[in-house]
Design a protein around this motif. Structure first.
Motif, PDB file in Angstrom:
ATOM      1  N   ALA A 197       0.671  -1.305  -0.056  1.00 42.24           N
ATOM      2  CA  ALA A 197       0.288  -0.005  -0.012  1.00 42.24           C
ATOM      3  C   ALA A 197       0.904   1.241  -0.157  1.00 42.24           C
ATOM      4  O   ALA A 197       0.674   2.385  -0.659  1.00 42.24           O
ATOM      5  N   ILE A 198       1.844   1.264   0.969  1.00 45.25           N
ATOM      6  CA  ILE A 198       3.195   2.403   0.356  1.00 45.25           C
ATOM      7  C   ILE A 198       3.995   3.218  -0.811  1.00 45.25           C
ATOM      8  O   ILE A 198       3.463   3.877  -1.057  1.00 45.25           O
ATOM      9  N   ALA A 199       4.179   2.169  -0.966  1.00 47.24           N
ATOM     10  CA  ALA A 199       4.794   1.409  -2.713  1.00 47.24           C
ATOM     11  C   ALA A 199       3.960   1.914  -3.360  1.00 47.24           C
ATOM     12  O   ALA A 199       4.336   2.587  -4.306  1.00 47.24           O
ATOM     13  N   LEU A 200       1.939   1.632  -3.217  1.00 48.57           N
ATOM     14  CA  LEU A 200       1.500   2.542  -4.361  1.00 48.57           C
ATOM     15  C   LEU A 200       0.853   3.549  -3.874  1.00 48.57           C
ATOM     16  O   LEU A 200       1.039   4.415  -5.174  1.00 48.57           O
ATOM     17  N   GLN A 201       1.329   3.914  -2.807  1.00 48.20           N
ATOM     18  CA  GLN A 201       0.794   5.595  -2.430  1.00 48.20           C
ATOM     19  C   GLN A 201       2.089   6.779  -2.757  1.00 48.20           C
ATOM     20  O   GLN A 201       2.159   7.559  -2.846  1.00 48.20           O
ATOM     21  N   ASP A 202       3.104   5.963  -2.637  1.00 49.53           N
ATOM     22  CA  ASP A 202       4.925   6.576  -2.865  1.00 49.53           C
ATOM     23  C   ASP A 202       4.288   6.874  -4.743  1.00 49.53           C
ATOM     24  O   ASP A 202       5.240   7.397  -5.040  1.00 49.53           O
ATOM     25  N   LYS A 203       3.574   5.660  -5.147  1.00 50.53           N
ATOM     26  CA  LYS A 203       3.978   6.450  -7.227  1.00 50.53           C
ATOM     27  C   LYS A 203       2.106   7.439  -7.684  1.00 50.53           C
ATOM     28  O   LYS A 203       2.503   7.757  -8.305  1.00 50.53           O
ATOM     29  N   ALA A 204       1.033   8.089  -6.234  1.00 49.54           N
ATOM     30  CA  ALA A 204      -0.185   8.232  -6.805  1.00 49.54           C
ATOM     31  C   ALA A 204      -0.062   9.458  -5.789  1.00 49.54           C
ATOM     32  O   ALA A 204      -0.527  10.426  -6.070  1.00 49.54           O
ATOM     33  N   LEU A 205       1.134   9.575  -4.410  1.00 51.24           N
ATOM     34  CA  LEU A 205       0.763  10.041  -3.722  1.00 51.24           C
ATOM     35  C   LEU A 205       1.752  11.794  -3.681  1.00 51.24           C
ATOM     36  O   LEU A 205       2.968  10.895  -2.905  1.00 51.24           O
ATOM     37  N   ASP A 206       1.880  12.688  -2.830  1.00 51.39           N
ATOM     38  CA  ASP A 206       2.575  13.271  -2.478  1.00 51.39           C
ATOM     39  C   ASP A 206       3.418  12.862  -1.341  1.00 51.39           C
ATOM     40  O   ASP A 206       2.317  12.132  -0.647  1.00 51.39           O
ATOM     41  N   ALA A 207       4.903  12.765  -0.971  1.00 50.21           N
ATOM     42  CA  ALA A 207       4.641  12.333   0.263  1.00 50.21           C
ATOM     43  C   ALA A 207       4.466  13.115   1.036  1.00 50.21           C
ATOM     44  O   ALA A 207       4.525  12.423   2.563  1.00 50.21           O
ATOM     45  N   ASP A 208       3.894  14.393   1.715  1.00 50.41           N
ATOM     46  CA  ASP A 208       3.161  14.731   2.230  1.00 50.41           C
ATOM     47  C   ASP A 208       1.916  15.267   2.093  1.00 50.41           C
ATOM     48  O   ASP A 208       1.062  15.407   3.156  1.00 50.41           O
ATOM     49  N   ASP A 209       0.870  14.134   1.904  1.00 51.75           N
ATOM     50  CA  ASP A 209      -0.344  14.241   1.658  1.00 51.75           C
ATOM     51  C   ASP A 209      -1.331  13.222   2.940  1.00 51.75           C
ATOM     52  O   ASP A 209      -0.411  12.259   3.786  1.00 51.75           O
ATOM     53  N   PRO A 210      -1.811  13.805   3.234  1.00 51.95           N
ATOM     54  CA  PRO A 210      -2.253  13.194   4.693  1.00 51.95           C
ATOM     55  C   PRO A 210      -2.717  12.169   4.675  1.00 51.95           C
ATOM     56  O   PRO A 210      -2.689  11.014   5.975  1.00 51.95           O
ATOM     57  N   ARG A 211      -3.264  11.483   3.288  1.00 55.86           N
ATOM     58  CA  ARG A 211      -3.635  10.505   3.385  1.00 55.86           C
ATOM     59  C   ARG A 211      -2.600   9.380   3.241  1.00 55.86           C
ATOM     60  O   ARG A 211      -2.817   8.408   3.426  1.00 55.86           O
ATOM     61  N   ARG A 212      -1.655   9.465   3.547  1.00 53.57           N
ATOM     62  CA  ARG A 212      -0.840   8.540   3.861  1.00 53.57           C
ATOM     63  C   ARG A 212      -0.755   7.818   5.468  1.00 53.57           C
ATOM     64  O   ARG A 212       0.080   7.327   5.587  1.00 53.57           O
ATOM     65  N   PHE A 213      -0.962   8.891   6.049  1.00 55.48           N
ATOM     66  CA  PHE A 213      -0.615   8.346   8.097  1.00 55.48           C
ATOM     67  C   PHE A 213      -0.962   6.851   7.837  1.00 55.48           C
ATOM     68  O   PHE A 213      -0.776   6.805   8.806  1.00 55.48           O
ATOM     69  N   GLU A 214      -2.235   6.877   7.076  1.00 53.49           N
ATOM     70  CA  GLU A 214      -3.452   4.997   8.204  1.00 53.49           C
ATOM     71  C   GLU A 214      -2.200   3.792   7.854  1.00 53.49           C
ATOM     72  O   GLU A 214      -1.638   3.597   8.788  1.00 53.49           O
ATOM     73  N   ALA A 215      -2.186   4.383   6.363  1.00 49.65           N
ATOM     74  CA  ALA A 215      -0.617   3.122   6.204  1.00 49.65           C
ATOM     75  C   ALA A 215       0.736   3.350   7.126  1.00 49.65           C
ATOM     76  O   ALA A 215       1.173   1.758   7.295  1.00 49.65           O
ATOM     77  N   LEU A 216       1.150   4.677   7.498  1.00 48.52           N
ATOM     78  CA  LEU A 216       2.366   4.454   8.184  1.00 48.52           C
ATOM     79  C   LEU A 216       2.322   4.494   9.349  1.00 48.52           C
ATOM     80  O   LEU A 216       3.123   3.712  10.235  1.00 48.52           O
ATOM     81  N   LEU A 217       1.314   4.269   9.546  1.00 54.05           N
ATOM     82  CA  LEU A 217       0.479   4.002  11.124  1.00 54.05           C
ATOM     83  C   LEU A 217       0.683   2.160  11.036  1.00 54.05           C
ATOM     84  O   LEU A 217       1.188   2.177  12.208  1.00 54.05           O
TER      85      LEU A 217
END
Length: 127
Positions: free
Chosen positions: A15-35
């Motif tokens: 999921a984080i790898a997909l977010q790396d491709k689709a979202l900016d590094a500071d996009d708050p939608r990354r919070f849940e996956a990182l947690l």
């Protein structure tokens, strides 16, 4: 249990790898996956869990999570700091903040305090 954690870790890393491709590094939608990744890693790989949790912490204000995710994040920071040999006073501050957030959310049960109590970060009691 270890197999389930390994599978969960693989899913979250994908999921984080997909977010790396689709979202900016500071996009708050990354919070849940990182947690989630930090939670999976905190017992087995505390140094990596600490780095991931600190990254999630930078997204916390923009992510606007409820009290429970914020409490989980601060609990993970506290445990990862202790297990990786980090600053115990910072670990205690995170533990107390986690405990305070849980109480605000209405969850002051002994079960919710068990991981932090095991690390002796809530002794003496937090204010």
């Amino acid at each position: 249990m270890l197999g389930e954690l390994a599978a969960a870790e693989q899913h979250v890393r994908r999921a984080i790898a997909l977010q790396d491709k689709a979202l900016d590094a500071d996009d708050p939608r990354r919070f849940e996956a990182l947690l989630c990744l930090a939670l999976v890693l905190r017992e087995r790989e505390p140094a990596e869990a600490l780095a991931v949790a600190e990254r999630a912490l930078t997204l916390l204000p923009a992510a606007h999570p409820g009290l429970e995710p914020a409490a989980e994040l601060h609990e993970t920071l506290a445990i990862a700091r202790v297990r990786s040999g980090g600053d115990r006073s910072q670990a205690r501050a995170s533990a107390c903040l986690s405990d305070q957030l849980r109480r605000q959310a209405g969850d002051a049960s002994p079960a919710s305090r068990k991981p932090l109590a095991a690390s002796k970060l809530l002794t003496p009691p937090c204010p």
